[in-house]
Design an enzyme around this catalytic site. Structure first.
Site, PDB file in Angstrom:
ATOM      1  N   GLU A  62       0.819  -1.217   0.000  1.00 32.24           N
ATOM      2  CA  GLU A  62       0.000   0.000   0.000  1.00 32.24           C
ATOM      3  C   GLU A  62       0.848   1.260   0.000  1.00 32.24           C
ATOM      4  O   GLU A  62       0.455   2.297  -0.540  1.00 32.24           O
ATOM      5  CB  GLU A  62      -0.959   0.004   1.198  1.00 32.24           C
ATOM      6  CG  GLU A  62      -2.086  -1.024   1.095  1.00 32.24           C
ATOM      7  CD  GLU A  62      -1.687  -2.410   1.589  1.00 32.24           C
ATOM      8  OE1 GLU A  62      -0.502  -2.626   1.928  1.00 32.24           O
ATOM      9  OE2 GLU A  62      -2.569  -3.296   1.643  1.00 32.24           O
ATOM     10  N   PHE A 124     -11.526  -8.430  13.572  1.00 27.45           N
ATOM     11  CA  PHE A 124     -10.395  -8.800  12.726  1.00 27.45           C
ATOM     12  C   PHE A 124     -10.106  -7.685  11.719  1.00 27.45           C
ATOM     13  O   PHE A 124     -11.006  -7.216  11.024  1.00 27.45           O
ATOM     14  CB  PHE A 124     -10.701 -10.111  11.993  1.00 27.45           C
ATOM     15  CG  PHE A 124      -9.590 -10.511  11.060  1.00 27.45           C
ATOM     16  CD1 PHE A 124      -8.328 -10.826  11.551  1.00 27.45           C
ATOM     17  CD2 PHE A 124      -9.792 -10.535   9.686  1.00 27.45           C
ATOM     18  CE1 PHE A 124      -7.295 -11.177  10.696  1.00 27.45           C
ATOM     19  CE2 PHE A 124      -8.762 -10.882   8.823  1.00 27.45           C
ATOM     20  CZ  PHE A 124      -7.515 -11.209   9.333  1.00 27.45           C
ATOM     21  N   GLN A 125      -8.872  -7.263  11.665  1.00 28.82           N
ATOM     22  CA  GLN A 125      -8.407  -6.198  10.766  1.00 28.82           C
ATOM     23  C   GLN A 125      -9.150  -4.887  10.967  1.00 28.82           C
ATOM     24  O   GLN A 125      -9.354  -4.124  10.030  1.00 28.82           O
ATOM     25  CB  GLN A 125      -8.471  -6.650   9.301  1.00 28.82           C
ATOM     26  CG  GLN A 125      -7.451  -7.749   9.023  1.00 28.82           C
ATOM     27  CD  GLN A 125      -7.235  -8.022   7.560  1.00 28.82           C
ATOM     28  OE1 GLN A 125      -8.136  -7.871   6.750  1.00 28.82           O
ATOM     29  NE2 GLN A 125      -6.029  -8.437   7.218  1.00 28.82           N
ATOM     30  N   LYS A 174     -17.777  -1.951   5.519  1.00 29.58           N
ATOM     31  CA  LYS A 174     -18.151  -2.929   4.501  1.00 29.58           C
ATOM     32  C   LYS A 174     -19.662  -2.967   4.286  1.00 29.58           C
ATOM     33  O   LYS A 174     -20.140  -3.098   3.147  1.00 29.58           O
ATOM     34  CB  LYS A 174     -17.634  -4.305   4.906  1.00 29.58           C
ATOM     35  CG  LYS A 174     -17.710  -5.342   3.801  1.00 29.58           C
ATOM     36  CD  LYS A 174     -16.943  -6.603   4.198  1.00 29.58           C
ATOM     37  CE  LYS A 174     -16.949  -7.621   3.056  1.00 29.58           C
ATOM     38  NZ  LYS A 174     -16.177  -8.819   3.417  1.00 29.58           N
ATOM     39  N   MET A 476      23.544   9.561   4.215  1.00 28.19           N
ATOM     40  CA  MET A 476      23.279  10.828   4.885  1.00 28.19           C
ATOM     41  C   MET A 476      23.428  10.696   6.396  1.00 28.19           C
ATOM     42  O   MET A 476      23.945  11.605   7.059  1.00 28.19           O
ATOM     43  CB  MET A 476      21.884  11.343   4.520  1.00 28.19           C
ATOM     44  CG  MET A 476      21.586  12.738   5.023  1.00 28.19           C
ATOM     45  SD  MET A 476      22.798  13.954   4.456  1.00 28.19           S
ATOM     46  CE  MET A 476      22.008  14.566   2.968  1.00 28.19           C
TER      47      MET A 476
HETATM   48  C1  LIG Z   1      11.562   5.958   6.204  1.00 30.07           C
HETATM   49  C2  LIG Z   1      12.811   6.619   6.644  1.00 30.07           C
HETATM   50  N1  LIG Z   1      13.585   6.043   7.576  1.00 30.07           N
HETATM   51  C3  LIG Z   1      14.741   6.653   7.978  1.00 30.07           C
HETATM   52  C4  LIG Z   1      15.114   7.856   7.458  1.00 30.07           C
HETATM   53  C5  LIG Z   1      16.389   8.540   7.934  1.00 30.07           C
HETATM   54  N2  LIG Z   1      17.347   8.688   6.834  1.00 30.07           N
HETATM   55  C6  LIG Z   1      17.479   9.818   6.118  1.00 30.07           C
HETATM   56  S1  LIG Z   1      18.604   9.702   4.891  1.00 30.07           S
HETATM   57  C7  LIG Z   1      18.964   8.122   5.315  1.00 30.07           C
HETATM   58  C8  LIG Z   1      20.001   7.348   4.564  1.00 30.07           C
HETATM   59  C9  LIG Z   1      19.550   6.993   3.210  1.00 30.07           C
HETATM   60  O1  LIG Z   1      20.468   6.038   2.676  1.00 30.07           O
HETATM   61  P1  LIG Z   1      20.449   5.712   1.134  1.00 30.07           P
HETATM   62  O2  LIG Z   1      19.076   5.447   0.694  1.00 30.07           O
HETATM   63  O3  LIG Z   1      21.463   4.671   0.845  1.00 30.07           O
HETATM   64  O4  LIG Z   1      20.868   7.110   0.496  1.00 30.07           O
HETATM   65  P2  LIG Z   1      22.297   7.873   0.612  1.00 30.07           P
HETATM   66  O5  LIG Z   1      22.176   8.885   1.714  1.00 30.07           O
HETATM   67  O6  LIG Z   1      23.346   6.855   0.908  1.00 30.07           O
HETATM   68  O7  LIG Z   1      22.474   8.539  -0.722  1.00 30.07           O
HETATM   69  C10 LIG Z   1      18.203   7.708   6.408  1.00 30.07           C
HETATM   70  C11 LIG Z   1      18.300   6.397   7.064  1.00 30.07           C
HETATM   71  C12 LIG Z   1      14.245   8.420   6.505  1.00 30.07           C
HETATM   72  N3  LIG Z   1      14.495   9.616   5.963  1.00 30.07           N
HETATM   73  N4  LIG Z   1      13.124   7.781   6.101  1.00 30.07           N
END
Ligand SMILES: Cc1ncc(C[n+]2csc(CCOP(=O)(O)OP(=O)(O)O)c2C)c(N)n1
Ligand SMILES: [Mg+2]
Length: 574
Positions: A62, A124-125, A174, A476
């Site tokens: 989803e 349920f659900q 439903k 990041m």
């Molecule tokens: C759903 C979610 N979980 C955690 C984060 C925190 N977060 C921000 S950037 C990042 C790293 C992303 O890694 P990647 O997809 O390999 O991209 P890169 O920064 O290496 O280019 C994380 C864990 C987020 N933004 N969204």
């Protein structure tokens, strides 16, 4: 027990609530919906078989469905629609709803729920999805009576699309889906006109513009629907123009007035201009903390004119000298009309300083994520769409892509949702089958919604080009640990367990290319783009690169680190 096939009433009018739903959606011009079925929404899926003109896209999760609906809406400016069953289906929509609310995306989410007689019994659900989504929707409803359904849908769609757009959820028990329906479909509600901007305030803004020595125009996501007007405004007054992450494309990057993106990973020119400006005119932006840096240090010399449809945004973060409630396009047109005839005013001192700032910042002159992203995004044509995931690759793409048109840049700005980029591109690709929809994703985020590769295959979607920037890390987060946690790398390494991305693509029938140096990448990009169909490109990059410029959290824009303190940097604009 088998169910009889759904039968419309002899007149063709909807016979039950579920049919009334599809009739209503069709009457509102909905042609494509993204969804995933389940027990509590089965009557709706049963009735769908009577509506061959409505295209349902079965996602594999989803979250994939709702981000695809968002991608559809962000690219077209039209309503995105998604469907899910009760309980886990509905809760899987929550991230996408929050994402759409933050980025003002017009979205309608339809959920099934348990029959009214079971609501509140932990059936349920069962999940109280209107309770759960109250803070992440613009509005939501539980339909208590099938007769109310068409009116509720018309109102829900109006709310999603009008003023500052956003997501609206309609939850249909439903038994209401199955209840006999005798009424008529409600025609679309007209959208209310935007509030008329106060003429005295518009004149006051023009007066400020006339007197400004160091003006700056700042455009946010609210300017995406008003690109022609805001561009005319900037040119009429000769205003150096900054586009936020959400505003990229609202002003053409080729225009010499463009200064780039502001904020945490903004350009030196944009952030210095804000820090030295004596007037900031902001249209359709909300001065997000990633844009302002430390608020007390934001634009210390400037008076701020803030134009927004949403009165709640004006003065929320930054003190506003002149608030104007109104539509960005309408106010831009009025202000442009107040510029003098002839050439725009010149401000030689200000222009000289801006020109110097433009030469600062930049990325390392050797192979790495920045160079790779630059090579990839520089292949985008003016009409192509770029969708990103969240992380270093996203900020690099925002810095390096050059958009000439609005609605060609899809990114999760406010929520920063990993897993957004790829399904959003699928939605855009279905809305615009002739347009190349490029995804730039990280190795981490791509794996959050990679199952939607199956959606590409299932519907033969040919125009999605996926680039996975593989730095083996949650890059990041690694960058923050490096800069602010003394290199204590905690739970950010993926390299020992990432899949073979080419094999993963192959498992779904997609071809792939891989490159780990600039020369090979150039060739791989050509093959990847030339392939007649969707395809994946994995770019393997070293992991030690950071994204700069950077304004550390809590610092003022003027305190930005212009370049990576550890790397030699090529000249030129960031
Ligand atoms: C759903 C979610 N979980 C955690 C984060 C925190 N977060 C921000 S950037 C990042 C790293 C992303 O890694 P990647 O997809 O390999 O991209 P890169 O920064 O290496 O280019 C994380 C864990 C987020 N933004 N969204
Ligand atoms: Mg990564």
């Amino acid at each position: 027990m088998s169910h009889a096939p759904p039968t419309p009433s002899p007149s063709g009018a909807p016979a039950n609530g579920a049919q009334a739903l599809w009739h209503s959606l069709a009457a509102h011009g909905v042609t494509t919906v993204f969804g995933y079925p389940g027990g509590a929404i089965m009557p709706v899926y049963d009735a769908l078989t009577l509506f061959p003109d409505i295209r349902h896209i079965l996602a594999r999760h989803e979250q994939g469905a709702i981000h695809a609906a968002e991608g559809w809406a962000r690219a077209t400016g039209r309503l995105g629609v998604c469907l899910a069953t009760s309980g886990p289906g509905a809760t899987n929509l929550v991230t996408g709803l929050a994402d759409a609310l933050m980025d003002s995306v017009p979205l309608l989410a339809i959920t099934g729920n348990v029959p009214r007689s079971l609501m509140g019994t932990d059936a349920f659900q069962e999940a109280d999805i209107t309770g759960i989504t109250l803070p992440v929707t613009k509005h939501n409803y539980v339909v208590q009576d099938a007769a109310d359904l068409p009116g509720i849908l018309a109102e829900a769609i109006r709310i999603a699309r009008s003023g500052r757009p956003g997501p609206v959820l309609v939850d249909i028990p439903k038994d209401v889906q199955l209840a006999p329906f005798a009424g008529a479909v409600t025609p679309p509600h007209p959208l209310p006109p935007a509030p008329t901007p106060d003429p005295a305030r518009v004149e006051a803004a023009a007066e400020l513009l006339r007197g400004a020595a160091r003006p700056v125009l700042m455009l946010g996501g609210g300017a995406q629907g008003a690109a022609a007007e805001v561009t005319a405004l900037a040119r009429a007054w000769g205003l150096p123009t900054i586009t936020t992450l959400m505003g990229l494309g609202a002003f053409p990057a080729s225009d010499p007035l463009w200064l780039g993106m502001p904020g945490m990973h903004g350009s030196v020119a944009a952030n210095r201009a804000i820090s030295e400006a004596d007037l900031i005119v902001g249209l359709g932006l909300r001065f997000d903390d990633r844009v302002t840096g430390r608020v007390s240090g934001f634009a210390p010399h400037a008076r701020i004119v803030h134009v927004d449809l949403d009165a709640a945004e004006i003065g929320k973060i930054v003190p506003t000298h002149l608030p104007i409630r109104g539509d960005a396009g309408q106010v831009a047109r009025l202000l442009a009309g107040r510029a003098g005839a002839g050439d725009p005013p010149r401000r030689p001192d200000w222009e000289a300083r801006l020109a110097e700032w433009r030469t600062r910042g930049g990325h390392p002159d050797h192979w790495g994520a920045a160079q790779a992203v630059r090579q990839v995004v520089s292949r985008l044509g003016p009409n192509d769409i770029l969708s990103t995931d969240v992380g270093q690759h996203q900020m690099l793409a925002a810095q390096l892509a050059r958009f000439q048109k609005p609605r060609r840049w899809l990114t999760s700005g406010g929520l920063g949702t990993m897993g957004f980029g790829f399904p959003a591109a699928i939605g855009a690709a279905l809305a615009e089958p002739e347009v190349t929809c490029m995804v730039v994703a990280g190795d981490g985020g791509f794996q959050m919604t990679a199952q939607e590769l199956a959606t590409l295959t299932k519907y033969g979607i040919r125009n999605v080009k996926i680039c996975v920037v593989n730095n083996s890390y949650l890059g990041m987060v690694r960058q923050w640990q490096e800069l602010f946690h003394e290199r204590r790398y905690s739970e950010v390494y993926l390299g020992d367990s990432n899949p073979d991305f080419l094999k993963l693509a192959d498992a779904y029938g997609l071809p792939g290319w891989r490159a780990d140096n600039a020369a090979d990448l150039e060739e791989a990009i050509s093959a990847w783009l030339a392939h007649d169909g969707s395809a994946l490109l994995e770019v393997v990059v070293p992991n030690e690169h950071g994204v700069f410029p950077m304004v550390p959290a809590g610092a003022a824009l003027s305190e930005m680190l212009e370049t990576d303190p550890r790397s030699p940097v090529a000249g030129g604009p960031a």
